[in-house]
Scaffold this active site. Structure first.
Site, PDB file in Angstrom:
ATOM      1  N   LYS A 132      67.559  26.115 145.719  1.00 56.78           N
ATOM      2  CA  LYS A 132      67.998  24.848 145.124  1.00 56.78           C
ATOM      3  C   LYS A 132      69.516  24.793 145.084  1.00 56.78           C
ATOM      4  O   LYS A 132      70.187  25.821 144.957  1.00 56.78           O
ATOM      5  CB  LYS A 132      67.450  24.729 143.702  1.00 56.78           C
ATOM      6  CG  LYS A 132      65.960  24.638 143.619  1.00 56.78           C
ATOM      7  CD  LYS A 132      65.432  24.900 142.228  1.00 56.78           C
ATOM      8  CE  LYS A 132      65.750  23.791 141.264  1.00 56.78           C
ATOM      9  NZ  LYS A 132      64.969  23.924 139.999  1.00 56.78           N
ATOM     10  N   SER A 192      62.774  19.716 139.058  1.00 58.48           N
ATOM     11  CA  SER A 192      64.035  19.690 139.770  1.00 58.48           C
ATOM     12  C   SER A 192      64.013  20.412 141.113  1.00 58.48           C
ATOM     13  O   SER A 192      64.986  20.364 141.858  1.00 58.48           O
ATOM     14  CB  SER A 192      65.131  20.294 138.894  1.00 58.48           C
ATOM     15  OG  SER A 192      64.876  21.671 138.639  1.00 58.48           O
ATOM     16  N   SER A 238      59.931  22.407 136.398  1.00 60.17           N
ATOM     17  CA  SER A 238      60.651  22.120 137.638  1.00 60.17           C
ATOM     18  C   SER A 238      60.091  22.754 138.892  1.00 60.17           C
ATOM     19  O   SER A 238      60.481  22.393 139.993  1.00 60.17           O
ATOM     20  CB  SER A 238      62.122  22.525 137.488  1.00 60.17           C
ATOM     21  OG  SER A 238      62.781  21.661 136.601  1.00 60.17           O
TER      22      SER A 238
END
Length: 537
Positions: free
Chosen positions: A90, A171, A195
């Site tokens: 990420k 996320s 997430s």
């Protein structure tokens, strides 16, 4: 956007087989890296339709080629458990040589390439390299990873491969979109409030949030909120297990050797070591002379447990599990939630699979402390109050982040301390109340994937006036995930059905969440595999 292979002989959608082929030299790292690069280019090609928006930064071609050549040059005995697997982290993580935007114009005021370049790997990236993975790219996230969608003001939004007008969740949305689209074999995401599980569910994948204290490089014990863990995003329980084994494996080349230097249970806490209460521990042995350096086959307890499922060998033994089913939301006192017909359909499919597997499934009368929404909001927003931002930088935030920051800065320390105490009380009470069940089953999400921009609909996303609607919609879309971070339990999501989107004619995946006792991570993956074999997808 359908998942597909780039080269005829390289399957990017079976990570376990790809790992084995790479480790045993049946396919080269150079070939695999080129296949992944081509697939990434294809899914982000604007001439073929809306770009997927999964990738924010892709390493330079010469760097990728050099990584692959070095991997191919390693002797068999020196090939790690993730040898030459192309992986992407990420854009919240630090990967040496790549920019880090954290999804915010604070760090990237003029687009993704204006963000500062990382001078060193963080712990997660270092672990990837220690296991031999090739660091391919960074993926899209929401601003500072604080939302359940992966849309920001820095770059294109991460789209759902099965409905490109909807988002991929967050996320870890960019990672999930890339895995679902066949552009990555697997990924290691992070989960502080859902997430990993939210985007995995939105994209029809398996996503595991490990137990607090299970994964050294993301143990949910080192951050102030004790919420965030690192875990796998994959297509199958076996692939997720392969990643979990790597996350928890000894890595002697790292400074801390990937050990967790914290107690996670009282001495002689047998229940922590055996969450199923009637099964022996998985055997884990040291490598024997002549084996691969990592002895993958002998030190992969999670993958071994999943692979034993077809033979009827389970971590919980042969007894049926007691499974409690609930659609109750911890946010109900603040944001009453209606579970959509599509989510109910997914839950029913999960219940049917569990019944077919012989487990005892019953309604669980779960009740939640009405103080939870306020206490969670106080803890969740604190990180933005800690950020040392100038007035100019504050002005670059999204409206929701501005709202979070103002709430955090105006909150007295005593109020935060009270919120933390409240959540610890809720944790203790919830663990006690749930202990009579082996597993709790909930919908993964309460609704089908939401359209891009839906969260701040009818508002400017830079305006704090959008914040109340945005946050409420997030809590109602994913009401079943954040509590699990607060109480530290393991949870896995898996798809159980395909449903028509609430917003288009597209068919989108919907699934369920399985929540286990502390330390029950491996058993949850085995149970997910047992269910998967009984689902028609």
């Amino acid at each position: 956007m359908q998942s597909s292979n780039t080269n005829n002989h390289i399957d990017l959608t079976d990570a376990v087989a790809l790992r084995d082929a790479l480790r045993h030299g049946h396919v080269s790292a150079v070939e695999v890296m080129e296949a992944v690069r081509q697939r990434a280019v294809a899914v982000e090609n604007p001439d073929a339709g809306p770009p997927l928006g999964a990738f924010v930064h892709v390493a330079a071609a010469e760097d990728l080629a050099e990584q692959a050549r070095k991997a191919d040059g390693r002797d068999d005995w020196d090939r790690g458990r993730w040898h030459a697997l192309p992986m992407a982290l990420k854009d919240l993580q630090e990967v040496k040589g790549l920019p880090t935007t954290q999804g915010s114009r604070v760090l990237a005021p003029d687009g993704p390439d204006s963000a500062p370049v990382a001078e060193a790997d963080d712990d997660a990236a270092a672990l990837h390299r220690a296991h031999g993975a090739l660091m391919f790219a960074k993926t899209q996230v929401p601003e500072f990873g604080l939302n359940c969608y992966s849309e920001n003001l820095v770059g294109p939004p991460s789209r759902n491969p099965y409905d490109l007008e909807c988002g991929s969740g967050g996320s870890s949305g960019g990672q999930a979109a890339a895995v679902a689209a066949g552009a990555l074999p697997v990924a290691v995401g992070s989960d502080g409030g859902g997430s990993i599980r939210i985007p995995a569910a939105a994209c029809g994948l398996v996503g595991l949030k490990p137990s607090r204290g299970a994964v050294p490089c993301g143990d949910a014990m080192s951050d102030h909120a004790q919420l965030t863990v690192q875990g796998p995003i994959a297509r199958t329980p076996a692939e997720a297990a392969m990643v979990l084994d790597g996350l928890t494996a000894h890595a002697p080349v790292l400074p801390g050797e990937n050990w967790l230097y914290r107690p996670v249970g009282a001495p002689h806490a047998v229940r922590m070591r055996d969450p199923w209460r009637n099964a022996g521990l998985d055997d884990v042995r040291d490598p024997l002379p002549g084996e691969f350096r990592t002895a993958v086959e002998g030190t992969s307890p999670a993958l071994n447990a999943v692979l034993r499922v077809p033979a009827g060998r389970f971590p919980w033994g042969q007894r049926p599990l007691r499974v409690g089913v609930s659609t109750a939301s911890a946010f109900e006192s603040a944001f009453p939630t209606t579970v959509s017909p599509e989510a109910h359909s997914a839950l029913t499919a999960g219940i049917d699979a569990l019944h077919e597997a012989g487990h005892k499934v019953e309604e669980a009368d779960l009740r939640f402390d009405p103080r939870y929404p306020e206490a969670f909001f106080a803890l969740w927003t604190t990180s933005l109050g800690l950020a040392p931002l100038t007035a100019e930088q504050e002005d670059r935030l999204t409206g929701l982040a501005k709202h979070y920051r103002r709430a955090a800065l105006n909150r007295p320390a005593t109020e935060l301390a009270l919120a933390i105490r409240t959540l610890r009380e809720i944790e203790k009470a919830t663990l006690r109340a749930w202990d009579s069940y082996d597993v709790i089953l909930t919908p993964a999400l309460a609704q089908t994937p939401r359209p891009l921009g839906w969260w701040w609909e009818d508002h400017d996303p830079t305006d704090p006036a959008s914040a109340e609607q945005d946050y409420q919609r997030q809590c109602q879309y994913t009401p079943f995930t954040s509590l699990i971070n607060v109480i530290g339990l393991p949870a896995v999501v898996l798809p159980t059905t395909w449903e028509r989107s609430e917003f288009s004619d597209s068919r989108v995946p919907m699934g369920v969440q399985l929540i286990g006792r502390p330390g029950g991570d491996i058993g949850l993956l085995a149970l997910a595999e047992q269910m998967r074999s009984r689902l028609t997808l």
